[in-house]
Design a protein around this motif. Structure first.
Motif, PDB file in Angstrom:
ATOM      1  N   GLY A  66     -21.596   5.988 -33.574  1.00  0.00           N
ATOM      2  CA  GLY A  66     -22.860   5.785 -32.874  1.00  0.00           C
ATOM      3  C   GLY A  66     -22.816   6.319 -31.454  1.00  0.00           C
ATOM      4  N   LEU A  67     -21.694   6.065 -30.767  1.00  0.00           N
ATOM      5  CA  LEU A  67     -21.558   6.570 -29.404  1.00  0.00           C
ATOM      6  C   LEU A  67     -21.510   8.094 -29.381  1.00  0.00           C
ATOM      7  N   TYR A  68     -20.803   8.678 -30.366  1.00  0.00           N
ATOM      8  CA  TYR A  68     -20.744  10.144 -30.430  1.00  0.00           C
ATOM      9  C   TYR A  68     -22.129  10.727 -30.707  1.00  0.00           C
ATOM     10  N   LEU A  69     -22.870  10.095 -31.614  1.00  0.00           N
ATOM     11  CA  LEU A  69     -24.227  10.554 -31.901  1.00  0.00           C
ATOM     12  C   LEU A  69     -25.106  10.439 -30.655  1.00  0.00           C
ATOM     13  N   PHE A  70     -24.922   9.368 -29.886  1.00  0.00           N
ATOM     14  CA  PHE A  70     -25.673   9.203 -28.638  1.00  0.00           C
ATOM     15  C   PHE A  70     -25.354  10.342 -27.670  1.00  0.00           C
TER      16      PHE A  70
ATOM     17  N   VAL B 256     -24.105  13.455 -28.248  1.00  0.00           N
ATOM     18  CA  VAL B 256     -24.553  14.791 -28.650  1.00  0.00           C
ATOM     19  C   VAL B 256     -26.071  14.876 -28.711  1.00  0.00           C
ATOM     20  N   THR B 257     -26.746  13.742 -28.834  1.00  0.00           N
ATOM     21  CA  THR B 257     -28.207  13.763 -28.801  1.00  0.00           C
ATOM     22  C   THR B 257     -28.708  13.918 -27.379  1.00  0.00           C
ATOM     23  N   VAL B 258     -28.135  13.139 -26.457  1.00  0.00           N
ATOM     24  CA  VAL B 258     -28.526  13.250 -25.050  1.00  0.00           C
ATOM     25  C   VAL B 258     -28.044  14.577 -24.479  1.00  0.00           C
ATOM     26  N   ASP B 259     -26.854  15.027 -24.885  1.00  0.00           N
ATOM     27  CA  ASP B 259     -26.280  16.299 -24.438  1.00  0.00           C
ATOM     28  C   ASP B 259     -26.340  16.414 -22.916  1.00  0.00           C
TER      29      ASP B 259
ATOM     30  N   TYR C 101     -19.207  20.617 -29.357  1.00  0.00           N
ATOM     31  CA  TYR C 101     -19.126  19.394 -30.157  1.00  0.00           C
ATOM     32  C   TYR C 101     -17.695  18.860 -30.213  1.00  0.00           C
ATOM     33  N   LEU C 102     -16.714  19.737 -30.039  1.00  0.00           N
ATOM     34  CA  LEU C 102     -15.317  19.316 -30.079  1.00  0.00           C
ATOM     35  C   LEU C 102     -14.899  18.620 -28.787  1.00  0.00           C
ATOM     36  N   HIS C 103     -15.732  18.687 -27.748  1.00  0.00           N
ATOM     37  CA  HIS C 103     -15.360  18.147 -26.442  1.00  0.00           C
ATOM     38  C   HIS C 103     -16.244  16.982 -26.018  1.00  0.00           C
ATOM     39  N   MET C 104     -17.076  16.496 -26.923  1.00  0.00           N
ATOM     40  CA  MET C 104     -18.003  15.431 -26.563  1.00  0.00           C
ATOM     41  C   MET C 104     -17.451  14.030 -26.832  1.00  0.00           C
ATOM     42  N   ALA C 105     -16.374  13.940 -27.559  1.00  0.00           N
ATOM     43  CA  ALA C 105     -15.794  12.625 -27.857  1.00  0.00           C
ATOM     44  C   ALA C 105     -14.842  12.218 -26.734  1.00  0.00           C
ATOM     45  N   SER C 106     -15.403  11.945 -25.550  1.00  0.00           N
ATOM     46  CA  SER C 106     -14.584  11.549 -24.409  1.00  0.00           C
ATOM     47  C   SER C 106     -15.354  10.539 -23.578  1.00  0.00           C
TER      48      SER C 106
END
Length: 352
Positions: free
Chosen positions: A29-33, A35-38, A163-168
């Motif tokens: 859910g946090l990852y989806l948040f 990449v959606t907000v970007d 997308y590979l760098h957004m999980a932080s």
């Protein structure tokens, strides 16, 4: 005992599975948040939202701004170029500037910024490059790498790599800041044209406080310069020449020395003095063969650099000085000469 142990394993197994499920759903859910907000407006499939720069490290915000079609010109440099205002410089020149200057930007970082801008704007109208200590006596490695955390994946790489760098946690923090802006719960701090005043309002200028800052500032190297030092251009001049060569013939190149306090110029014949003179020599050697480059020097011994009241600290000038500089740059571009004695114009473009 085995049967009891097996019985007890059941609840723990269910707990572990439930915990993994909760963490997976929460993380997803946090990852989806994110990449959606970007938050850095860099992902190819994020929704089109009215995003603004929210990250204090401008290295993360410049790639998206560099792609915007509304810009046709750019200002590149360190903090000594940050007070150049696109809204002031642009209209009289018929240009739409993006200020890409960043705190402590290494020459390598400035070169990568230029790459990003040219990729989206192959024929820019004006490119300004500020020449200061970053070029005149660069830190070790600053000609081949960054001075601060640098998101290389944003510069010249396929957009999907984002997308590979957004999980932080950093991406989550900045996504939250962007979301608060989109929701109307956060004021805009950084300008959408790259300009943000980082100095206090001029009404708060306190000469006594500034004098105290000067007294604590590390003095320049006033030891005698070795023979030939002033005649040896700094190593970054090759990179500067390469940057100028990457622009098309139609682009006006402006290479300028932002003013620093004369306190930093050093005594005549000192190492500090020789570094500055060598830097001027290097810029002259790079620009002399060109017919498309304007060189302006505000960083020599003048009434402006001699007056400490023109500065917040030895390196950063005040907003009224910035306005004066922009007026001089505008005059130099539009009329081919400047009457202001604080600026030297050692090289002007050849009229077409």
């Amino acid at each position: 005992m085995k049967q009891a142990g097996a019985g007890q394993a059941g609840p723990w197994r269910r707990f572990a599975l439930l915990a993994a499920l909760v963490m997976g759903v929460t993380g997803g859910g946090l990852y989806l948040f994110i990449v959606t907000v970007d938050p850095w407006n860099i992902l190819p499939f994020s929704p089109r939202l009215d995003r603004i720069p929210v990250t204090s490290n401008a290295r993360y915000t410049m790639p998206a701004l560099a792609r915007e079609a509304r810009f046709d010109s750019a200002i590149i440099g360190t903090s000594t170029s940050r007070l150049m205002q696109p809204a002031v410089l642009g209209p009289p020149l018929g240009a739409h500037f993006l200020n890409m200057a960043m705190n402590s930007a290494s020459p390598w970082e400035q070169s990568r910024e230029l790459d990003a801008f040219l990729r989206a704007h192959p024929a820019p109208r004006v490119i300004m490059i500020g020449i200061d200590a970053a070029w005149c006596h660069p830190r070790p490695g600053s000609l081949s790498g960054p001075n601060r955390p640098w998101p290389e994946w944003m510069y010249g790489h396929p957009a999907w790599m984002g997308y590979l760098h957004m999980a932080s946690l950093y991406a989550l923090q900045e996504a939250a800041n962007e979301f608060l802006w989109l929701a109307g719960r956060k004021a805009q701090r950084f300008g959408s044209d790259g300009y943000t005043s980082f100095v206090p309002p001029d009404s708060r200028y306190d000469p006594a406080r500034v004098q105290a800052i000067f007294s604590r500032w590390a003095p320049p190297d006033n030891t005698p310069a070795p023979p030939g030092m002033a005649e040896t251009p700094p190593p970054g001049m090759d990179l500067l020449a390469d940057m100028l060569a990457r622009m098309p013939a139609t682009t006006l190149r402006v290479v300028w020395f932002p003013p620093a306090s004369g306190f930093l110029h050093g005594t005549p014949g000192s190492v500090a003095d020789a570094r500055l003179r060598a830097c001027r020599l290097g810029v002259n050697q790079v620009t002399a063969p060109r017919h498309d480059t304007l060189v302006l020097d505000f960083n020599h011994d003048t009434a402006l650099t001699a007056d400490r009241d023109d500065f917040w600290d030895p390196l950063h000038y005040r907003l009224p000085v910035a306005l004066r500089i922009m007026a001089d740059i505008t005059a130099a571009i539009t009329t081919g000469h400047v009457d202001d004695p604080v600026v030297d114009m050692p090289h002007a473009p050849t009229p077409p």
